[in-house]
Design an enzyme around this catalytic site. Sequence first.
Site, PDB file in Angstrom:
ATOM      1  N   TRP A   4       0.730  -1.264   0.034  1.00  0.00           N
ATOM      2  CA  TRP A   4       0.023  -0.193  -0.144  1.00  0.00           C
ATOM      3  C   TRP A   4       0.910   1.243  -0.033  1.00  0.00           C
ATOM      4  O   TRP A   4       0.401   2.308  -0.600  1.00  0.00           O
ATOM      5  CB  TRP A   4      -1.130  -0.159   1.255  1.00  0.00           C
ATOM      6  CG  TRP A   4      -2.094  -1.049   0.741  1.00  0.00           C
ATOM      7  CD1 TRP A   4      -2.087  -2.180   1.539  1.00  0.00           C
ATOM      8  CD2 TRP A   4      -2.998  -1.075  -0.163  1.00  0.00           C
ATOM      9  NE1 TRP A   4      -3.159  -3.001   1.076  1.00  0.00           N
ATOM     10  CE2 TRP A   4      -3.675  -2.328   0.028  1.00  0.00           C
ATOM     11  CE3 TRP A   4      -3.209  -0.295  -1.234  1.00  0.00           C
ATOM     12  CZ2 TRP A   4      -4.966  -2.551  -1.169  1.00  0.00           C
ATOM     13  CZ3 TRP A   4      -4.296  -0.391  -2.071  1.00  0.00           C
ATOM     14  CH2 TRP A   4      -5.147  -1.697  -1.978  1.00  0.00           C
ATOM     15  N   ASP A   6      -1.035   6.537   6.585  1.00  0.00           N
ATOM     16  CA  ASP A   6      -2.109   5.697   6.025  1.00  0.00           C
ATOM     17  C   ASP A   6      -2.289   4.760   7.289  1.00  0.00           C
ATOM     18  O   ASP A   6      -1.648   3.807   7.375  1.00  0.00           O
ATOM     19  CB  ASP A   6      -1.906   5.113   4.877  1.00  0.00           C
ATOM     20  CG  ASP A   6      -3.087   3.869   4.376  1.00  0.00           C
ATOM     21  OD1 ASP A   6      -3.932   4.014   5.138  1.00  0.00           O
ATOM     22  OD2 ASP A   6      -2.825   3.479   3.253  1.00  0.00           O
ATOM     23  N   LYS A  44     -12.600  -1.317   6.970  1.00  0.00           N
ATOM     24  CA  LYS A  44     -11.955  -2.223   7.906  1.00  0.00           C
ATOM     25  C   LYS A  44     -12.345  -2.312   9.234  1.00  0.00           C
ATOM     26  O   LYS A  44     -12.960  -3.104   9.759  1.00  0.00           O
ATOM     27  CB  LYS A  44     -10.288  -2.021   7.687  1.00  0.00           C
ATOM     28  CG  LYS A  44      -9.914  -2.413   6.499  1.00  0.00           C
ATOM     29  CD  LYS A  44      -8.565  -1.684   5.835  1.00  0.00           C
ATOM     30  CE  LYS A  44      -8.378  -1.712   4.276  1.00  0.00           C
ATOM     31  NZ  LYS A  44      -8.411  -2.971   3.704  1.00  0.00           N
TER      32      LYS A  44
HETATM   33  C1  LIG Z   1      -3.680   0.250   4.051  1.00  0.00           C
HETATM   34  C2  LIG Z   1      -4.326   0.430   3.167  1.00  0.00           C
HETATM   35  N1  LIG Z   1      -4.439   1.600   2.326  1.00  0.00           N
HETATM   36  C3  LIG Z   1      -5.064   2.035   1.330  1.00  0.00           C
HETATM   37  C4  LIG Z   1      -6.006   1.030   0.894  1.00  0.00           C
HETATM   38  C5  LIG Z   1      -6.869   1.584  -0.536  1.00  0.00           C
HETATM   39  O1  LIG Z   1      -7.914   1.408  -0.190  1.00  0.00           O
HETATM   40  P1  LIG Z   1      -9.177   1.749  -1.043  1.00  0.00           P
HETATM   41  O2  LIG Z   1      -9.339   0.114  -1.851  1.00  0.00           O
HETATM   42  O3  LIG Z   1     -10.382   2.250  -0.168  1.00  0.00           O
HETATM   43  O4  LIG Z   1      -8.823   2.469  -2.187  1.00  0.00           O
HETATM   44  C6  LIG Z   1      -6.050  -0.243   1.517  1.00  0.00           C
HETATM   45  C7  LIG Z   1      -7.162  -1.368   0.927  1.00  0.00           C
HETATM   46  O5  LIG Z   1      -7.054  -2.453   1.360  1.00  0.00           O
HETATM   47  C8  LIG Z   1      -5.385  -0.356   2.429  1.00  0.00           C
HETATM   48  O6  LIG Z   1      -5.316  -1.740   3.233  1.00  0.00           O
END
Ligand SMILES: Cc1ncc(COP(=O)(O)O)c(C=O)c1O
Length: 371
Positions: A105, A174, A198
């Site tokens: 991520w 994040d 989540k």
């Molecule tokens: C740590 C993290 N950041 C960002 C995201 C991306 O999120 P989205 O699918 O809502 O764009 C995720 C998705 O699982 C994630 O686990």
Amino acid sequence: MAQSSKQVINFGAGPAKIPRQVLEQARDEILDCGCGISVMELSHRSADYAAINDRAIESVKELLDVPNNYKVLLMQGGGTAAFASVALNLLHRGEKADYILTGVWSTKAAKEASKYLKINYVYPKPEKFERIPDQSTWKLDPDAAYVYYCDNETVNGVEFPFIPETNGVPLVCDMSSNMLTRNFDVSKFGVVLACAQKNLGPAGITVLIVREDLIGNPSPICPTVMDYTLFANDNSLVNTPPTFIVYVFSLVLQWVKKQGGVAGMEQQSKAKSQLLYNTIADSDGFYSCPVDDGFRSRITVPFRLSAGPEADKQFLKESQDLGFLQLKGHRLVGGIRAAMYNAITVEEVKVLADFMTSFQERNPQFRLTQK
Ligand SMILES: Cc1ncc(COP(=O)(O)O)c(C=O)c1O
């Protein structure tokens, strides 16, 4: 879809389990949220909806003890939109940013931000994400617009055991997969972001906590729906929000308060992860976790059977038949992954740990023989 009577435990990484009490309350209120119509039918400009929106934002502030010089924003586009919005709102501070890569991520976030500014990787991208290189080896750029990292890598299971030191450069984090699972000092951050699907509720909103001095200078190309200044000025009501999602999100926050707040969730996540890691450690090498000890996630635990992918496959098939849902590892890394967000109970993790032990006992053919 037909209703299932089978008992299941949902270890999915997101969209993930939502507390039963929250779903029951949402069900009970779905036709009438207290004003004669469903919350889904309420105008986002109505006083009734304003109360829901305010309650959600105030609850985030209360649960995380957010200082007064921060704004809580509810935006759309998921974590992925926030990867871009961070760059588009902080670009005024400089044309480059530091990225700390610890998994899938943070890598995706850097790629997205690279459309708008130059990326400095504070250390070379590792071949495998199994640990966080020592901070003394990082090459931070003092002129960076911000330093970015992902507190818990949902796919790779790497979680930060510390908050990086940036010598005054705003820190952007994040926390999509570990927000509300442990207390942290918000004042150490410039921006904290988390998509909801989540620990926070259904997919559809992203929570951003932004320090006020970083607001007010969006890039001219920043889309309206990514603009922190507009969202801060309009209490996150710039355009039509996903009203039902915000309502369920608010219910989840009230549920967290009843569980003892973030401290209560932190205690539980510690107990849950200890249960699972102890089971792996006690398995004599039958199960293994690819992440080094000091960086193992309390929330998203990847593991595999040391005997190989065929053994993983059988484990997953049996577990699925027994009602353990979504234990399959992310498509990029394979193996098995248990996501133990706030709604997952210690008892549910205990059931998984017991299954792991019994699977090991019943399948000696997967035991690795000493060479
Ligand atoms: C740590 C993290 N950041 C960002 C995201 C991306 O999120 P989205 O699918 O809502 O764009 C995720 C998705 O699982 C994630 O686990």
